[in-house]
Design an enzyme around this catalytic site. Structure first.
Site, PDB file in Angstrom:
ATOM      1  N   ASP A  73      83.665  85.535  47.010  1.00 60.05           N
ATOM      2  CA  ASP A  73      83.746  87.219  46.979  1.00 60.05           C
ATOM      3  C   ASP A  73      86.077  87.194  47.125  1.00 60.05           C
ATOM      4  O   ASP A  73      86.151  88.330  47.014  1.00 60.05           O
ATOM      5  CB  ASP A  73      83.382  87.873  47.635  1.00 60.05           C
ATOM      6  CG  ASP A  73      83.248  86.916  49.169  1.00 60.05           C
ATOM      7  OD1 ASP A  73      83.817  86.493  49.700  1.00 60.05           O
ATOM      8  OD2 ASP A  73      82.980  88.510  50.096  1.00 60.05           O
ATOM      9  N   ASP A 465      85.773  86.129  60.851  1.00 59.56           N
ATOM     10  CA  ASP A 465      84.030  86.113  60.687  1.00 59.56           C
ATOM     11  C   ASP A 465      83.889  84.754  61.624  1.00 59.56           C
ATOM     12  O   ASP A 465      82.112  84.830  62.181  1.00 59.56           O
ATOM     13  CB  ASP A 465      83.413  85.810  59.018  1.00 59.56           C
ATOM     14  CG  ASP A 465      83.189  87.326  58.613  1.00 59.56           C
ATOM     15  OD1 ASP A 465      83.923  88.366  59.189  1.00 59.56           O
ATOM     16  OD2 ASP A 465      83.495  86.769  57.410  1.00 59.56           O
TER      17      ASP A 465
END
Length: 747
Positions: A73, A465
């Site tokens: 992504d 993350d």
């Protein structure tokens, strides 16, 4: 002297002197010799984490064994090297101005020509992003031609899990179709586009009017051709498109069909209602299989279904696997086995407990085997995927591919990595399937902070993350996994004590409400902050004094504070609350701290370990990145969009470095000095003599040479840090999510 602060921040005594000092001078370096195109031979590679972000699509080529492509992504696309079991990055040539093209929305291959590769590149549909492009390669991604689109796409938007939106006509390789998002701001361009010249130009199909242009759903979730409807060499007339909008889901009209190559479309009624399509593929049994969820994903699904539509019989059948425990989840990934009629796998999505899984059927969905519970997992290639647990989980948001030449070989991408197996068919007889990490070569993390201490490990990182790592080696994922105690979400701030390099501080988000930690052994172990300075979200940047006795932290939601007991308690600095603080420690003097507010352009300093602060300078450029130099007192550099600036007076006066030549700077870092040089090597991400790239100076900024080339741009550069232990070694955080890059040079 300076005014002591007990309330609002004040300027240093002598406003006239301050204003005169801030009349920024330019170093006497107005002219120089021509800039060399390349400084030296640099070798570039990735600091090994192994994956780290969302691999949201995997495509297997049906005409060449071992040829797979993966899309991410924010980190570009990859081609699988079957001989070495590694992935090769394909988009590292992406320029800084086209950073958004590192988000790959869809990949397509020509089934009749193994050399042809197509991808739609664009990260966001929001109006601050640039228009997308179709990237076309005739050599499996070794090089590309780029053809601009007139609209934006969402490679990192919600709905990126759907696909594939881009497809090549299996009977006529010059013809492609691409389905857009259902973007509210781009209604005039929403729909299905067609190219008849291998992606060079595109025409919007006026006969496709299924999108509502209201921003709901993911738009055209997938496009798929029905190959038997045409002979080889002629365009395929029958095409299906999955429509993901709120209106289509409510009405149960999420599948559309064209029998004239896309000129006209009609809804295929009889499918599920209240469900958004995710993936759709036609199997060798003549059925179109579709996965659904009650949200577009990758988050938010609480129910889902799997259906098949008989193309020849025009009938629907709900083939959803049984859910005896009434878990809450949807369905995402789908792979058809072209060698075995009726064989397929589907992936759950958002089954957060007991975790996502894969279901496999060999009879067209009449019965299913839950592959996950009996599977074994070897995460040794990237131990961090265990997230501190004893064993590795299945992963989430899985997108899957079955090897078209080997039914037992499959791989699936998750929100963190890629898993692969060579015995998928063992599940058909109730046996365990064995999975290993299959992401070697993929590096997809957003890098938020980097330090390279003057002694000890080469590098410590703060990542989006997955918290961050202590990199004892650059060529292997750390055996200890990500930093822990606590394991955080985003690792946003790092610093080390310049005179006591074994002491390191880090801050971030998540961590179950504990946002920072201190190490006294170079990052081998960590002691969490006992007190969070009143912050409820953490984040921000952090600095530790050169002697290791004081920590200053600027969280995003409270005023910066200092601690003299490793985070057991905190005292407010009196600086205002801001989301734009860059807190820095001096490179030599343990009493000095700095705080640059990137939103206001004000630079503050403290001469007594963060207790009192004064305004050292105002009117500096906003949006910059400040850096201090290890071993030097009062030496601060500021990289800005208008150039590179330096202060040797703890921020009270500034000089522009090489004005008119260094015209923009994203980041500046410092490494070991060149042989015979007295000042550290300077590494710059910016624009020099009109060229954007990475540069090095070995003479305190008097001359600069470019050290990267056009094949190594990674969509731009957000952080650059030199290695103080090895001359020539530099670490780079790309603007995109291509992990951590490092470069080495023999000179």
């Amino acid at each position: 002297m300076m005014k002591q602060l007990s309330g609002p921040i004040t300027e240093r005594a002598g406003g006239a002197r301050l204003r005169r000092a801030l009349a920024v001078s330019t170093l006497a370096l107005a002219w120089a010799s021509a800039l060399p195109a390349q400084a030296a031979s640099y070798t570039w590679g990735n600091v090994k984490v192994v994956a780290g972000g969302y691999v949201d699509g995997i495509v297997a080529h049906p005409a060449q064994q071992g040829l797979f492509y993966a899309r991410t992504d924010i980190g570009g696309a990859y081609r699988y090297n079957n001989a070495t079991s590694t992935w090769v990055p394909l988009n590292d040539w992406t320029t800084p101005s086209n950073w958004h093209e590192m988000g790959i929305e869809s990949i397509a291959v020509d089934p009749r020509n193994a050399n042809m590769l197509y991808m739609v590149a664009g990260m966001y549909t929001q109006n601050w992003d640039g228009n997308a492009a179709v990237l076309v390669s005739s050599n499996q991604g070794a090089s590309f031609n780029s053809y601009p689109l007139s609209f934006r796409t969402g490679g990192n938007d919600d709905g990126r899990n759907a696909g594939e939106k881009l497809q090549v006509d299996p009977n006529l390789g010059s013809v492609l179709m691409y389905g857009t998002f259902n973007d509210a701001a781009q209604g005039a361009t929403n729909g299905i586009w067609k190219s008849t010249n291998s992606g060079q130009t595109w025409t919007r199909l006026s006969g496709f009017t299924a999108l509502s242009n209201d921003g709901s759903g993911s738009g055209v979730a997938f496009v798929t051709y029905y190959q038997p409807s045409a002979g080889n060499g002629s365009a395929t007339p029958t095409v299906f498109a999955g429509v993901s909008t709120a209106g289509a889901a409510s009405a149960g009209t999420t599948l559309y069909k064209s029998t004239d190559g896309g000129s006209h479309w009609s809804a295929v009624t009889g499918g599920p209602s209240g469900q958004y399509p995710n993936h759709g593929q036609v199997g060798p049994d003549g059925n179109l299989y579709i996965t659904y969820g009650n949200a577009i994903g990758p988050n938010g699904m609480t129910t889902g279904q799997v259906w098949k539509y008989s193309v020849g019989g025009n009938t629907w059948q709900n083939i959803t696997p049984a859910n005896p425990n009434n878990y809450s989840f949807g369905y995402g990934g789908l792979a058809i086995d072209p060698k075995k009629s009726g064989a397929l796998v589907v992936m759950t999505m958002d089954r957060w407990w007991p975790g996502d899984t894969m279901f496999r059927s060999t009879n067209g969905g009449s019965s299913w085997t839950d592959v996950g519970p009996a599977s074994t997992r070897d995460p040794s290639l990237s131990p961090w995927v265990k997230f501190g647990a004893a064993t590795a989980g299945f992963g989430n948001w899985g997108q899957v591919a079955i090897d078209p030449f080997n039914s037992a070989h499959a791989m699936y991408g998750t929100g963190q990595t890629v898993w692969t197996t060579s015995n998928l068919t063992a599940a058909d007889s109730g046996q365990a399937t064995n999975w290993t990490i299959g992401a070697n070569g993929i590096e997809e993390t957003a890098t938020l902070a980097l330090i390279s201490p003057t002694s000890g490990v080469p590098l410590i990182s703060g990542l989006g993350d997955i918290c961050g790592f202590v990199h004892t080696s650059l060529t292997a994922s750390p055996a200890a996994g990500m930093v822990s105690n606590p394991i955080c979400g985003n690792g946003t701030g790092l610093d080390y004590a310049k005179s006591l390099t074994s002491k390191i501080v880090r801050v971030g988000t998540g961590g179950s409400g504990v946002y920072g930690a201190v190490s006294t052994n170079g990052g081998t172990s960590w002691t969490p902050f006992a007190n969070q300075a009143g912050s409820s979200q953490g984040d921000g940047t952090v600095a530790i004094s050169a002697d290791g006795g004081t920590i200053v932290w600027g969280p995003k939601d409270v005023a910066p504070a200092y601690s003299t007991n490793n985070g057991a308690s905190w005292t407010s600095t009196g600086l205002p609350v801001s989301t734009s603080w860059q807190i820095l420690s001096d490179g030599l003097n343990g009493n000095l701290f700095y705080a640059y507010n990137a939103a206001t352009g004000i630079f503050y300093a403290s001469a007594n370990k963060g207790v009192n602060w004064y305004t050292a300078a105002s009117g500096l450029a906003t949006g910059g990145k400040a850096t201090t130099v290890a071993g030097n007192q009062g030496d601060v550099w500021l990289a800005t969009s208008s150039g590179l600036f330096r202060s040797t007076s703890s921020g009270s006066s500034w000089s522009q470095v090489y004005s008119g030549v260094v015209t923009a700077a994203n980041s500046v870092g410092f490494g070991k000095a060149a042989s015979g040089a007295s000042y550290p090597a300077i590494y710059l991400a910016g624009t020099v003599s009109g060229v954007s790239g990475l540069f090095r100076s070995t003479d305190t900024g008097s001359t600069w040479v470019r050290i990267n080339d056009n094949a190594h741009q990674w969509g731009g550069y957000s952080i650059v840090v030199g290695d103080p232990k090895t001359f020539g070694t530099v670490y780079v955080a790309p603007n995109s999510g291509r992990g951590i890059i490092y470069g080495t040079s023999p000179n």
